[in-house]
Design a protein around this motif. Structure first.
Motif, PDB file in Angstrom:
ATOM      1  N   ASN A 183      36.865  47.384  34.268  1.00  0.00           N
ATOM      2  CA  ASN A 183      36.955  46.378  33.375  1.00  0.00           C
ATOM      3  C   ASN A 183      37.452  46.975  32.248  1.00  0.00           C
ATOM      4  O   ASN A 183      38.184  48.145  32.136  1.00  0.00           O
ATOM      5  N   LEU A 216      37.693  40.823  31.699  1.00  0.00           N
ATOM      6  CA  LEU A 216      37.747  40.863  30.277  1.00  0.00           C
ATOM      7  C   LEU A 216      36.393  40.444  29.967  1.00  0.00           C
ATOM      8  O   LEU A 216      36.434  39.571  28.943  1.00  0.00           O
ATOM      9  N   GLY A 220      37.659  36.401  30.990  1.00  0.00           N
ATOM     10  CA  GLY A 220      38.312  36.275  32.201  1.00  0.00           C
ATOM     11  C   GLY A 220      38.779  37.572  32.723  1.00  0.00           C
ATOM     12  O   GLY A 220      38.122  38.613  32.567  1.00  0.00           O
ATOM     13  N   ALA A 221      40.080  37.735  33.467  1.00  0.00           N
ATOM     14  CA  ALA A 221      40.617  38.791  34.076  1.00  0.00           C
ATOM     15  C   ALA A 221      42.196  38.619  34.123  1.00  0.00           C
ATOM     16  O   ALA A 221      42.704  37.453  34.216  1.00  0.00           O
ATOM     17  N   PHE A 235      35.240  31.151  33.077  1.00  0.00           N
ATOM     18  CA  PHE A 235      34.679  29.834  33.074  1.00  0.00           C
ATOM     19  C   PHE A 235      33.626  29.817  31.933  1.00  0.00           C
ATOM     20  O   PHE A 235      33.006  30.663  31.636  1.00  0.00           O
ATOM     21  N   THR A 242      24.490  39.848  32.723  1.00  0.00           N
ATOM     22  CA  THR A 242      25.655  40.176  33.143  1.00  0.00           C
ATOM     23  C   THR A 242      25.688  41.401  34.224  1.00  0.00           C
ATOM     24  O   THR A 242      26.925  41.686  34.597  1.00  0.00           O
ATOM     25  N   ALA A 245      28.305  41.549  37.509  1.00  0.00           N
ATOM     26  CA  ALA A 245      29.168  40.724  37.125  1.00  0.00           C
ATOM     27  C   ALA A 245      30.399  41.188  37.963  1.00  0.00           C
ATOM     28  O   ALA A 245      31.209  40.634  38.612  1.00  0.00           O
ATOM     29  N   GLY A 246      30.717  42.510  37.304  1.00  0.00           N
ATOM     30  CA  GLY A 246      31.780  42.984  38.099  1.00  0.00           C
ATOM     31  C   GLY A 246      31.861  43.176  39.564  1.00  0.00           C
ATOM     32  O   GLY A 246      32.868  42.877  40.277  1.00  0.00           O
ATOM     33  N   PHE A 249      32.392  39.833  41.084  1.00  0.00           N
ATOM     34  CA  PHE A 249      33.670  39.510  40.796  1.00  0.00           C
ATOM     35  C   PHE A 249      34.560  40.295  42.064  1.00  0.00           C
ATOM     36  O   PHE A 249      35.300  39.710  42.561  1.00  0.00           O
ATOM     37  N   ASN A 271      36.658  35.008  39.162  1.00  0.00           N
ATOM     38  CA  ASN A 271      36.129  34.354  37.873  1.00  0.00           C
ATOM     39  C   ASN A 271      34.851  33.379  38.123  1.00  0.00           C
ATOM     40  O   ASN A 271      34.017  33.435  37.329  1.00  0.00           O
ATOM     41  N   ALA A 274      31.790  35.166  39.547  1.00  0.00           N
ATOM     42  CA  ALA A 274      31.089  36.026  38.471  1.00  0.00           C
ATOM     43  C   ALA A 274      30.411  35.140  37.623  1.00  0.00           C
ATOM     44  O   ALA A 274      29.342  35.410  36.950  1.00  0.00           O
ATOM     45  N   VAL A 278      26.501  35.309  36.256  1.00  0.00           N
ATOM     46  CA  VAL A 278      25.865  35.518  34.916  1.00  0.00           C
ATOM     47  C   VAL A 278      24.898  34.478  34.647  1.00  0.00           C
ATOM     48  O   VAL A 278      24.298  34.787  33.509  1.00  0.00           O
TER      49      VAL A 278
END
Ligand code: ADP
Length: 298
Positions: A183, A216, A220-221, A235, A242, A245-246, A249, A271, A274, A278
């Motif tokens: 991250n 991020l 996003g990423a 999104f 969260t 979330a990683g 993802f 994205n 994830a 979340v």
């Protein structure tokens, strides 16, 4: 089949209205318990993507270990787990304050019982991808060797534990890995810069890996491969929790990676997965493949 190596925990969430003072006993407003641990969350998320999943880790010989394993099996995850005697299974206590701030206390316990010697080729039968959700460099190094032997690709999500080890160690540990996830906080720590763009650019140059993917949060990423850097926005959703979330993802990204999709499709799909995660509570609330597809079509 995808093997996931690293921690399995039993998570205990307590919602509180205030922090207890010394020797004080307060009442929790709410309790939630559920499976956690990054590698186990990843394995569940992979199973929900419709891929074969195998979790490789360690638990203690206690009831919480039994519950944690049952939860994985119920998700269709195969387990190749070492039982460590005389040690408790990994537990994480999360205090959730009304301001949304989380205070976490982790007990790694039996997770530390997994050693490189436990990573034997028989545990990787039928495995074509190995994911390491651990910062333990000795496990990453051994898994890379096994991957070469069995012809599997490798991804690493080492978290803060790996980033803390510094650039020199991380560079040597992840050399030759197909996909490295981190991250933005970890990327900035590792690159020793306060700005995520320059962190990604620096790490892209320093790390000899197939793809570098930096998440991020609500932004996003970004992914870097072979001189090409690509950013895909997150999104817009109402984020509720969260946690995990990683992991969600990374699992969605790897599912698309194994299907040979391009950087843009992988980032978009991950994205989306994830973003769904979340909006739901708990570390294991990652979506199924079809849910992500319908989300992207809506
Ligand atoms: P980690 O959970 O490992 O700290 P991030 O916070 O970067 O990682 O989140 C991982 C991914 O989850 C992001 O790349 C993004 O796709 C998604 N995500 C996180 N927070 C949000 C949010 N508030 N809204 C939408 N997507 C989010």
């Amino acid at each position: 089949k995808v093997a996931s190596i690293g921690n399995l925990n039993f998570d205990i969430y307590l919602r509180i209205s205030e922090l207890p003072g010394p020797d004080e006993n307060i009442e929790a407003l709410d309790l939630y318990t559920g499976g956690g641990g990054s590698a186990a969350n990843f394995a569940v998320a992979i199973a929900r993507m419709g891929l074969g999943a195998r979790f490789i880790g360690a638990v203690g010989d206690d009831p919480l270990g039994d519950i944690s394993l049952r939860e994985l099996l119920a998700e269709g995850v195969e387990v190749a787990v070492k039982r460590v005697t005389g040690v408790r299974s990994g537990v994480v206590v999360v205090l959730v304050h009304p301001d949304g701030i989380k205070r976490m206390v982790s007990f790694r316990g039996a997770n530390l019982g997994l050693t490189p010697a436990d990573l034997t080729p028989d545990k990787f039968e039928g495995v074509n991808h190995i994911h390491l959700a651990t910062g333990r460099t000795e496990l990453i190094t051994k898994a890379k060797e096994i991957a070469r032997e069995v012809g599997a690709s490798v991804s690493v999500d080492g978290g803060t534990a790996l980033a803390r080890k510094g650039l020199e160690i991380v560079r040597a540990t992840v050399e030759g890995v197909d996909v490295v996830f981190m991250n933005h906080v970890e990327a900035k720590m590792l690159a020793n810069t306060g700005d995520h763009r320059s962190a990604v650019e620096k790490l892209a140059k320093e790390l000899k890996v197939g793809e570098l993917v930096v998440t991020l949060g609500p932004l996003g990423a970004v992914a870097y491969r072979g001189g090409k850097l690509l950013h895909v926005d997150a999104f817009k959703v109402a984020a509720l929790d969260t946690t995990g979330a990683g992991d969600s993802f990374a699992a969605a990204y790897i599912a698309m990676h194994l299907r040979g999709r391009d950087l843009y499709e992988k980032l978009l799909f991950a994205n989306a997965a994830a973003a769904i995660k979340v909006t739901r509570p708990g570390a294991r609330s990652s979506p199924r493949y079809d849910e992500v597809r319908s989300f992207l079509e809506s």
